[in-house]
Each structure stands twice: as structure tokens, then as C-alpha cells.
Motif scaffolding. Sequence first.
Motif, PDB file in Angstrom:
ATOM      1  N   HIS A 177      79.698  33.141  96.854  1.00 47.64           N
ATOM      2  CA  HIS A 177      80.370  33.079  95.552  1.00 47.64           C
ATOM      3  C   HIS A 177      79.437  33.300  94.379  1.00 47.64           C
ATOM      4  CE1 HIS A 177      84.074  31.745  97.432  1.00 47.64           C
ATOM      5  NE2 HIS A 177      83.401  30.795  98.076  1.00 47.64           N
ATOM      6  N   GLY A 178      78.150  33.411  94.613  1.00 45.99           N
ATOM      7  CA  GLY A 178      77.245  33.601  93.485  1.00 45.99           C
ATOM      8  C   GLY A 178      75.914  34.176  93.909  1.00 45.99           C
ATOM      9  N   LEU A 179      75.323  34.960  93.002  1.00 45.50           N
ATOM     10  CA  LEU A 179      74.010  35.563  93.237  1.00 45.50           C
ATOM     11  C   LEU A 179      73.168  35.385  91.989  1.00 45.50           C
ATOM     12  CD1 LEU A 179      72.027  37.396  94.874  1.00 45.50           C
ATOM     13  CD2 LEU A 179      73.168  39.357  93.813  1.00 45.50           C
ATOM     14  N   VAL A 180      71.974  34.849  92.159  1.00 42.94           N
ATOM     15  CA  VAL A 180      71.018  34.699  91.069  1.00 42.94           C
ATOM     16  C   VAL A 180      69.798  35.550  91.374  1.00 42.94           C
ATOM     17  CG1 VAL A 180      69.457  33.110  89.878  1.00 42.94           C
ATOM     18  CG2 VAL A 180      71.772  32.373  90.465  1.00 42.94           C
ATOM     19  N   ALA A 181      69.335  36.318  90.370  1.00 43.30           N
ATOM     20  CA  ALA A 181      68.094  37.086  90.495  1.00 43.30           C
ATOM     21  C   ALA A 181      67.382  37.020  89.156  1.00 43.30           C
ATOM     22  CB  ALA A 181      68.381  38.525  90.892  1.00 43.30           C
ATOM     23  N   LEU A 182      66.341  36.212  89.087  1.00 41.60           N
ATOM     24  CA  LEU A 182      65.605  36.001  87.842  1.00 41.60           C
ATOM     25  C   LEU A 182      64.145  36.384  88.020  1.00 41.60           C
ATOM     26  CD1 LEU A 182      66.909  32.503  86.637  1.00 41.60           C
ATOM     27  CD2 LEU A 182      67.238  34.697  85.484  1.00 41.60           C
ATOM     28  N   HIS A 183      63.663  37.268  87.148  1.00 39.43           N
ATOM     29  CA  HIS A 183      62.240  37.617  87.102  1.00 39.43           C
ATOM     30  C   HIS A 183      61.699  36.985  85.836  1.00 39.43           C
ATOM     31  CE1 HIS A 183      58.814  40.727  86.839  1.00 39.43           C
ATOM     32  NE2 HIS A 183      58.533  39.864  87.798  1.00 39.43           N
TER      33      HIS A 183
END
Length: 708
Positions: A177-183
Motif C-alpha cells: 500500500h505504500g512506497l517510500v524512496a528518500l535520498h
Amino acid sequence: MTTNKNLLVELFVEELPPKALKRLGEAFAAVLVEQLKAQGLAAAASRATAFASPRRLAVHVTEVAGRAADRAQSQKLMPVAVGLDAAGQATPALLKKLAALGADASAVAGLRRQQDGKAEALFHDSTVPGATLADGLQKALAEAIARLPIPKVMGYQLESGCELPGWSTVSFVRPAHGLVALHGSEVLLSVTALGLKAGNATHGHRFEAKADPVVLRDADSYARQLREEGAVIAGFEERKAEIARQLRAAAERIGGGVAPIEDDALLDEVTALVERPNVLVCQFEKEFLEVPQECLILTMKANQKYFPLLDAAGRLTHQFLVVSNITPDDPSAVIGGNERVVRPRLADAKFFFDQDRRKTLASRVESLGKVVYHNKLGTQGERVERVRAIAQAIARQWGGAELAAQADQAALLAKTDLVTDMVGEFPELQGTMGRYYALNDGLPQAVADAIEDHYRPRFAGDALPRNEVGVVVALADKLETLVGMFGIGNQPTGDRDPFALRRHALGVVRMLAEKNLPLDLDALLRAAVPAFGDKVQDPSVALRDFIYERLAGSLREQGYSAQEVDAVLALRPQRLGDVPKRLAAVRAFAALPEAAALAAANKRVSNILKKADAVDAHVSEVLLQEPAEKDLYAALQRIAPQADAQFAAGDYAAALQTLAALRAPVDAFFDGVMVNAEQTDLRLNRQGLLQVLHNAMNRVADLSRLAT
């Protein structure tokens, strides 16, 4: 040049399978980081931290570049003679090759010539732009998802608004239900997975999160924000350590020396079931403690995931610990609910125990004749008769009439608990319940213990049977399984071993070796075969080799070298209790200065004797002509009896050390004597001398196997 920042990737999903969670979290992090490093986006020194909770898989990676460095690439095109004509102009073949690389005729002038074998070749040098993090992460994420060790994949419909063109369903371990991608603090908006677009928001605890969603400030704040705002301990190991700490603290508050049962698998499973652990103390009625504690412990652990509390003597108490996923101000409702849930389970166990004790084990023997063991080997009743026959044979080899009688009684009753209600409900208690019921029937302690112990050792490191009766029945039971399955052609193949024959063979090895039993392996196997009548083909030879292979593997795991193990087991020693002493002797011998030369000489002797016809170990002194063969014969006459006496006394190290004195006469023999002389009687006599030498040198181990 781009600045390196830390990266955070999270998949938010529905509740993951608890027994697989730890492995899923480790694999997700490992593959994703491996792929980033392969693309030059993560440095060799980058550190990865895996997170796994019931509803998320995530990884934090340090030192990740926004763009990988450009890299030089050199590609061989073709030989110069093929690519350029006599005038030095590009041939059509070269132009076609350049076009395939995205270059044209203008690139011909920049091609590099380099010798390639006997001919000169053309090389095209170029610079390949480094991958952007967005593109590289997309590939890495796809690979990490594809390589997850998912126990069972499920398909589900994409949520409204998330559907990708042409997609109707997604396959994954659980709906995502969710995807996080933080640089750093930057959201990698172009990254997608499982029909989801990357963002910077996740969700915390279902009921106790202070904020929903939890909007992440940057990659480094992930664990802290989830703990403070989402009421979630995201790290698997951190959560596990917190549960262990709370379990110890709760036990200390109770006092009296109680402690939670140690079970790392249960701790892992419970860690995978909660996001914010809260340990509570519960209890049940003391009357249930009349039931064997193994039954109560099993039902609490297996069915309810509770941690039973044991007193200082290892006895079960009426209190247990529950790891709750919520922390209410008043925990009484949670405690009461868990106590109500466990009570019927314990009542069932008490009912089964009371019912089973109404019939003796002896009265259940007949029922085993109705239980199929194997379609080619008959019923459990027939199997019991075979185990009895084998146990009798072992007892006759080892002990007296009393041991034989008790072993026969234990073998007769060992499988009867399989037809009890308790073992029908809890198969893991087979043997254990048999012991309790045997004691209830008034049987001797040794027989009752043997009924439980005949399954031992059940796994690597498990205890061996505690008495001689148990050892006899355990050996008989395992030999019956091995002979029966090998006899009908059911040997293990590759990784497949549905009847656990490798484990049974190791059990036989451990009992014979660690108990130092005065039983010969070949005699045991021969004694077991007649119990099957005409149901099986005699598998003794293949089974013996199989057992020695298991022994060899076990010895290598214990730290012995393959060469040492090969040297000792090449002789197929019958008393497995002797094997450690033989190995120690071989290791001590190998450290002697004479060892290498004697091992090489032994190898030479073995080769000579293999090529000769059957050689009699006999020497005629009158046929000894050369001084060197006379000296070797005299040395053998002097040294061999002493070494034989040391061997007979079990002092293998001393025997080999004594034999080391043969180095000089052996070396002199091979330097000065032609073994295969033309004169027949001389040749046979010298071969006989070598056979005597070979017999003397190789009683402890085949020393030729030590030659490099």
C-alpha cells in the motif's frame, strides 16, 4: 560530481508471514544494496541497515550517490584487415558495427589500434554516463522484489488510482500500500514498485500512532519518527532485544527465581507479530500443573505464542508472559482475554491426559497393527516386531539377559503412544507421553526412559539416550528405518531426504562413537537385515558406505582435515568409538619429521601391491639377498611386535610413533632393492616383505592417504 547522501527505501504492506519476516527483511536489504553497489551508486564502504516489522520492509543505506561516476569503456570491433581497406578507409562491415554502437564514419579516425594475439585489431573507446539514482534504484528495487524468498505469492487487485496501464493484478507476498524512496530529504518521485509511486509518507501503529500518516523528514529520521510519531520499533533486532528485555524484567518483578522459557524461534516469531511490544503477566489455574509440563508448554508456545515461566528447578509455573501489540492504560482486559483463551487449550490437554491414562500402553499394542507405516514395509505393528528383533540382536551382542528383556519391553511399547489422544493432538510429544504413560502403568524407570529416548538424537546437538536400554532401542529403531528404506530403494537423492535417513545415520554414528559402544558396525547391519524377511534386498554394503559418509562429514565439521578423515575411514574401522583416538594419533604422526617420507613410501608400497597378484604376507629369510631388504626385515621383526602390542592396547599414537622408526630402513630398501626382480621367488619374497610392512604400518589408518 554529486554529493553522497543516505538513502531510505520502504515497502508498506499488509501483515507479512511472521515465520518468514526476518528472512524477508534481510534479503530485501541485501539484494537492494548489492544492486546499488553493482551500478556504482553505493560505495564499497556503504552500510546498510535492514528494517522489518509486521507491515513493512525497509533499508537505510549510507553514502549513496545521486549519480554514478562515468566510466570508460573499450570495445573490440574487428581485426584491422577486416575493418579498413587497402587505402585505410572504413569497410562496410566496420561502418555497420559503428552504427550498432550509435557512432558514424566520423568515429573512424578516433579508433585505437592494438595488437590482439597475432593480428592487430580496432578498438572503440567511449565514456558511458553513470546511472542516475532514480534509474538505478528502479532496477535495484525490481531485483530486490523479484529475489525475495517469498514462501507463497498471492495475487491482488491494484487500488483505485494506482493501476498501471495494462495491469489488472499484482503478485507479491502480501498487498502493498505504500512506497517510500528518500535520498536525504529528496523524494525520488519517478521510482515505482508494485503499482505504487514513491513518496515520503508511511504509517505507524494501527491504534497507537500519534500521527497518520507519518511524513518523513529525511532518510535518517525514519527509525526515530516511526518510534516517536508512529509508535513502531521498525528494526527487527531492536524489537527482539526490547521483547527479551521486557520478558526478563517481568520475570524479575514476579521474583522467586522464575524465568521465561528460552526459545529463539518463538522469540523471532513473536518479534514478527508485534510493532510495539508490551509484555504482560498472566496466569492459569494451578490444577492444570498436574498435566505433564511438556504438554502445557507446547500448547502455550505453538498455539498462543506465549512464554511459559519456569522456576529455578526448571519446573513449569502457573504464570506465563504474553507479548501484546498494544499498551493500554488498564491492561486487565488484555490479560483477562489471554487467560480466557488459554484455559480451553489447557483443559483439552488435561482431558486427553486423563483419558489416555485409562488404558495401559500394553493394551494399545494391537492398535498399531491398523496404522500403516509404509505400503512396502507394512504397519506400525509389523515395524514394532522388527525393532524388537533388532533390539534383541543388539542386546545379545552387548549385554546380558536383563538388558535384552528390558530392551524388548521398551521396543514393544515404544510406538504405542502414537495411538493416544494426546499425541494425536500434539505429534511433537511422541515418546515424551509414552514415558509418562509407562510410569503411570508402573513400568521400570529404565523402560519408561527408553520409550522417550528411543527417538534421540532427534537433531544435531540433541542429547543421547540416558541409559543402556534407551541406546539399544534407539539403535534398533534407527537401523530398522535405514535398512528398511535402503532395502526398498528409498535412499536420499540430492537435497531430498523425506525419511530423514541422514539424521538417522548420524544418530547411529553418535551413539556408537560417543558412547564408545563395543559393537561392530558391520555386525549391527547384518543383524538388522533378517528382521525384514523377504520384504527387502540386503542393503548392508550401500548402507555401510552411507553411514561412513555421514561420519566423515561430521568429523570434518569438528575440525579434522579431509586428509586425516580419509586416512582413518579408508580402513572402515568397525568400532566407531575408536575413530577420535585414531584421528588424534594420525594428527600426532603427521607432525613427526618422518611422516612425509613414510606416507610417500606407503603410497608406493600400495601401488606396487595393487599391480601384483594376491600377495601372501610371508617372508623367507633365505631369499633375502640385498643388505637393505635384510635390514628392513630385521627392523620389522624388532619394531612391529611392539607397535602391535600398543595397537592392541588402544594406544594408537604410540603405535604410529614406534613405526616411525622404520623410515630409514624403508628409504634404504627403495634406494637399493629392485622389488620386481626377474627371478620369481625373489620377486614374490620382496612383495611379501612389502605386504608385511603394509600390514604393520596401516592398522591405525591408511598412511598412504597422507601423502601429498
